[in-house]
Design a protein around this motif. Structure first.
Motif, short mmCIF file in Angstrom:
data_model
loop_
_atom_site.label_atom_id
_atom_site.label_comp_id
_atom_site.label_asym_id
_atom_site.label_seq_id
_atom_site.Cartn_x
_atom_site.Cartn_y
_atom_site.Cartn_z
N VAL A 101 1.74 5.16 13.86
CA VAL A 101 1.29 6.04 14.93
C VAL A 101 0.76 7.30 14.29
N ILE A 102 -0.50 7.57 14.52
CA ILE A 102 -1.13 8.76 13.92
C ILE A 102 -1.42 9.75 15.03
N GLY A 103 -1.04 11.01 14.82
CA GLY A 103 -1.18 12.01 15.86
C GLY A 103 -2.59 12.55 15.97
N GLU A 104 -2.70 13.77 16.46
CA GLU A 104 -4.00 14.35 16.75
C GLU A 104 -4.47 15.23 15.61
N GLY A 105 -5.77 15.41 15.56
CA GLY A 105 -6.30 16.40 14.62
C GLY A 105 -6.11 16.06 13.16
N ASN A 106 -5.92 14.80 12.83
CA ASN A 106 -5.75 14.46 11.43
C ASN A 106 -7.09 14.16 10.79
N LEU A 107 -7.12 14.32 9.49
CA LEU A 107 -8.35 14.08 8.76
C LEU A 107 -8.02 13.10 7.65
N ILE A 108 -8.56 11.90 7.77
CA ILE A 108 -8.27 10.86 6.78
C ILE A 108 -9.57 10.57 6.05
N GLU A 109 -9.63 10.94 4.79
CA GLU A 109 -10.90 10.88 4.07
C GLU A 109 -11.10 9.53 3.41
N GLU A 110 -12.20 9.40 2.70
CA GLU A 110 -12.58 8.12 2.12
C GLU A 110 -11.53 7.61 1.15
N GLN A 111 -11.38 6.30 1.10
CA GLN A 111 -10.51 5.62 0.14
C GLN A 111 -9.06 6.08 0.23
N ALA A 112 -8.71 6.76 1.30
CA ALA A 112 -7.29 7.06 1.50
C ALA A 112 -6.61 5.79 1.99
N LEU A 113 -5.36 5.62 1.61
CA LEU A 113 -4.65 4.40 1.99
C LEU A 113 -3.36 4.79 2.65
N ILE A 114 -3.26 4.50 3.93
CA ILE A 114 -2.00 4.75 4.63
C ILE A 114 -1.44 3.38 4.94
N ILE A 115 -0.33 3.06 4.33
CA ILE A 115 0.12 1.68 4.42
C ILE A 115 1.60 1.64 4.76
N ASN A 116 1.92 0.86 5.73
CA ASN A 116 3.31 0.64 6.09
C ASN A 116 3.65 -0.76 5.61
N SER A 117 4.09 -0.83 4.37
CA SER A 117 4.27 -2.16 3.78
C SER A 117 5.74 -2.39 3.49
N TYR A 118 6.06 -3.59 3.20
CA TYR A 118 7.43 -3.91 2.82
C TYR A 118 7.71 -3.26 1.47
N PRO A 119 8.94 -2.82 1.29
CA PRO A 119 9.25 -2.19 0.00
C PRO A 119 9.03 -3.16 -1.14
N GLU A 120 8.33 -2.72 -2.14
CA GLU A 120 8.02 -3.51 -3.34
C GLU A 120 7.29 -4.79 -3.00
N ASN A 121 6.58 -4.73 -1.91
CA ASN A 121 5.71 -5.85 -1.55
C ASN A 121 6.43 -7.18 -1.43
N ILE A 122 7.75 -7.18 -1.24
CA ILE A 122 8.46 -8.45 -1.10
C ILE A 122 8.63 -8.70 0.39
N ILE A 123 8.04 -9.75 0.86
CA ILE A 123 8.17 -10.05 2.28
C ILE A 123 9.53 -10.71 2.50
N PRO A 124 10.38 -10.10 3.30
CA PRO A 124 11.72 -10.68 3.46
C PRO A 124 11.64 -11.99 4.24
N ASP A 125 12.54 -12.86 3.88
CA ASP A 125 12.52 -14.17 4.57
C ASP A 125 13.00 -14.03 6.00
N SER A 126 14.06 -13.25 6.15
CA SER A 126 14.59 -13.11 7.51
C SER A 126 13.82 -12.03 8.25
N GLU A 127 13.99 -12.02 9.52
CA GLU A 127 13.27 -11.06 10.34
C GLU A 127 13.87 -9.67 10.16
N VAL A 128 13.08 -8.74 9.69
CA VAL A 128 13.56 -7.37 9.52
C VAL A 128 12.99 -6.53 10.64
#
Lengths: 469, 191
Positions: B53-80
């Protein structure tokens, strides 16, 4: 493979007061003495002062008055970056009509790197863009100035005594070496004699002749000695119990950059004027000729005189190294580049037994015994299609390739030591050098002869790298 | 593919009116973008392990990466439980930065090529300097500036100003040169 081209792989030996081994790119060549010189065997002289951010030139006398700092530029006390002036619009009451407010520009200093602003230490915004910022006054300035004056007078008197003694011994026609010594000595109490000379009644400079005016009009400066106190200010009571506010504590570096105050808290860190940098010129100590003299303009990086070694001495570089094994002979490919425009003859000899210069080598080396010919550097060669390639008749066992003023040649290396250190070899390189700087003497035959070639020998050490495991 | 359908409870990207999101930006997953936010082309907002969820008035410039990923890129088997990444108002994500922080407050600036880890919580007025990597597990206090190769810190007395001028300029100019993603009104409010 770029690590083979690192400058410290191939070092040349400089025979000066100290034996220095340095890569050729860091050495100078005095073409009057025909010797290599390193930074330690030349005398460094200050050429000019300039500010690194506004690039403003400053004459040396003015620089000394301002304690070698620029008048316009400031340094961030937090990260030592250059401060920039920023402007904001603030509503301020008009001078004519106090009820109305108009937008006035207010300026403050800000650092682009650590985001420090002058408002952090409580400095008010100024209404002028430059010149409004003051450095805080050191409370001990008066005492320090008095001490400096007293010691300057003392040094001046000592110098006069010395000059009087020296004049009896030295001849008048050696003023240069003589004055250099006295300059170095008098400078020991700072500010030097230049400002003193301007005072009326003071003796004239000792560089030209000597005026032994004993009856000076300077008044005697006396100082009170510093007094030792018995009582010291006690520490605050909560010294041990008060929790430390870490962002407020200054680092040692920030503190020591302002030796006058050495503030312990970040809220007392005031910006200081930026230090000036200087351009220096180098002079050979033996023949007093200039080896390097930069241009006066701070924006120019060129040199008026630039006698660097790479433009006179052929440079050896390592091109490829095979796997080196202890006791086994391997072939190493080196390149030799000719920096001058005429053909150079180079011959290599390995160091003899018990050579005092050979202390670092850990391997035996067999260098080619024949003389190598290097073509001159011809800047227009790549555009000249009709030029015939010069036929040098290289021995393919010795010369691997030849390309304009560069050749690649083989040497055979036999590592002697089994240790973990790098394999180092050394040999002597002997080449002919034509001194084009000498005076052109009209020869008797009428034809203009080329300058006399003299043979120079240099000791070269190469660091080839570790043994292959 | 199965993973995607599980996450697609609120599908797609919700862009509020007034936001300027260029078509060349890559937005994946459940992302809500507030009004007056500008997302430059080649910015990437990827919601893998949960919504963003991104609020108002933000400035996200080129090649910026906002990522909500699993820690250490390990996809858990069970539902988290999917964790939402919240970003407040008036933040600036400069060129090339990487932000995985789950909670970002207001008026922060993440400078170029900075790297903010998942366990960092930025409050308000923080400035993460260029190329600083902050992967500690902490809450960064207000008005902190992290700068330098050693990630030195100091506290500044005032928060960085919101980039209103820059935002206005971009909102006028970017539509002249780029196609924009269409605004999608939020069907259900983002969690």
């Amino acid at each position: 493979m770029a690590s083979l081209l690192q400058p410290d792989r191939v070092v040349y030996l400089v025979r000066g007061e100290k034996k220095i081994r340095a890569p050729l790119s860091q050495l100078y060549f005095c073409r009057y003495c025909s010797e290599l010189r390193s930074l330690e065997c030349v005398s460094h002289e200050v050429d000019s002062h300039y500010c690194p951010s506004c690039l403003e030139n400053m004459p040396s006398a003015e620089a000394k008055l301002k304690k070698n700092r620029c008048a316009n530029c400031f340094d961030c006390p937090c990260c030592m970056h250059t401060l920039s002036t920023r402007a904001t619009n603030i509503p301020a009451p008009l001078p004519d009509d106090p009820t109305k407010t108009a937008m006035k520009k207010a300026y403050y200093l800000a650092c682009g790197f650590c985001r420090w602003t002058s408002r952090d230490v409580g400095m008010a915004d100024k209404s002028v863009a430059s010149g409004g910022w003051q450095e805080p006054e050191n409370p001990h300035t008066q005492r320090i100035n008095k001490l400096i004056e007293y010691y300057q007078q003392l040094a001046h008197r000592e110098k006069q005594e010395r000059d009087r003694k020296k004049m009896a011994r030295r001849r008048q026609c050696m003023p240069l070496a003589f004055s250099q010594h006295t300059i170095h000595v008098v400078e020991k109490y700072g500010l030097g004699t230049r400002l003193q000379r301007q005072r009326p009644g003071a003796p004239l400079s000792s560089l030209a002749g000597l005026s032994l005016k004993e009856g000076e009009d300077q008044k005697e400066i006396t100082i009170e000695p510093a007094q030792a106190l018995d009582e010291v200010e006690p520490l605050p009571e909560d010294c041990y119990t008060r929790p430390i506010n870490l962002p407020e504590v200054t680092t040692l570096r920030q503190r020591l950059l302002q030796p006058d105050f050495q503030p312990a808290g970040a809220s007392q860190l005031h910006p200081r004027h930026k230090h000036l940098l200087m351009k220096r010129s180098l002079r050979c100590r033996k023949c007093e000729h200039n080896l390097s003299k930069p241009e006066f303009n701070p924006t120019s990086i060129k040199f008026k005189i630039q006698l660097v070694a790479v433009s006179y001495i052929p440079e050896v570089r390592i091109m490829s190294i095979p796997n080196l094994r202890n006791g086994k002979e391997s072939q190493v490919l080196l390149t030799l580049t000719n920096p001058v425009e005429n053909i150079t003859r180079v011959s290599l000899t390995s160091c003899e037994e018990n050579d005092p210069d050979e202390i670092n080598s850990t391997a035996k080396v067999l260098v080619p015994s024949k003389e190598l010919l290097l073509a001159g550097k011809d800047a227009a060669a790549e555009y000249d299609e009709l030029a015939e390639p010069q036929d040098f008749q290289d021995d393919p066992d010795v010369v691997a390739f030849r390309k304009s003023n560069k050749i690649g040649f083989f040497i055979k290396v036999i590592p002697q030591k089994e240790e973990d250190t790098d394999v180092t070899v050394s040999f002597k390189i002997r080449h002919d050098f034509r001194n084009l700087a000498g005076p052109i003497r009209p020869s008797e035959e009428g034809a203009d002869t080329a300058a006399e070639a003299i043979w120079l020998t240099h000791h070269v050490e190469l660091r080839l790298g570790p043994l292959a495991s | 593919m199965a993973k995607k359908t599980k996450q697609r409870n609120h599908t797609g990207v919700k862009i509020a009116t007034g936001a300027v999101v260029c078509v060349e930006s890559e937005i994946r997953g459940d992302v809500t973008i507030g009004a007056r936010t500008v997302v430059h082309p080649k910015a990437r907002i990827i919601a893998e392990a949960g919504p963003i969820v991104i609020g108002e008035g933000n400035l996200i410039e080129e090649q910026a990466l906002i990522i909500n990923s699993y820690p250490e890129n390990i996809i858990p088997d069970s539902e988290v439980e999917p964790k939402t990444m919240t970003i407040g108002i008036n933040n600036v994500f400069e060129v090339g930065c990487v932000s995985q922080a789950l909670k970002i407050g207001d008026n922060n600036v993440i400078e170029s090529k900075a790297d903010v880890g998942r366990n960092v919580i930025l409050t308000s007025g923080c400035i993460i300097g260029a190329f600083c990597q902050v992967n500690t597990c902490e809450v960064i206090p207000e008005n902190t500036v992290i700068y330098g190769s050693g990630c030195m810190r100091r506290v500044q007395t005032e928060r960085p100003q919101p980039q209103t001028l820059q935002l206005d300029f971009l909102m006028k100019i970017l539509p002249n040169y780029h196609h924009l993603k269409k605004t999608v009104k939020a069907g259900h409010a983002a969690s």
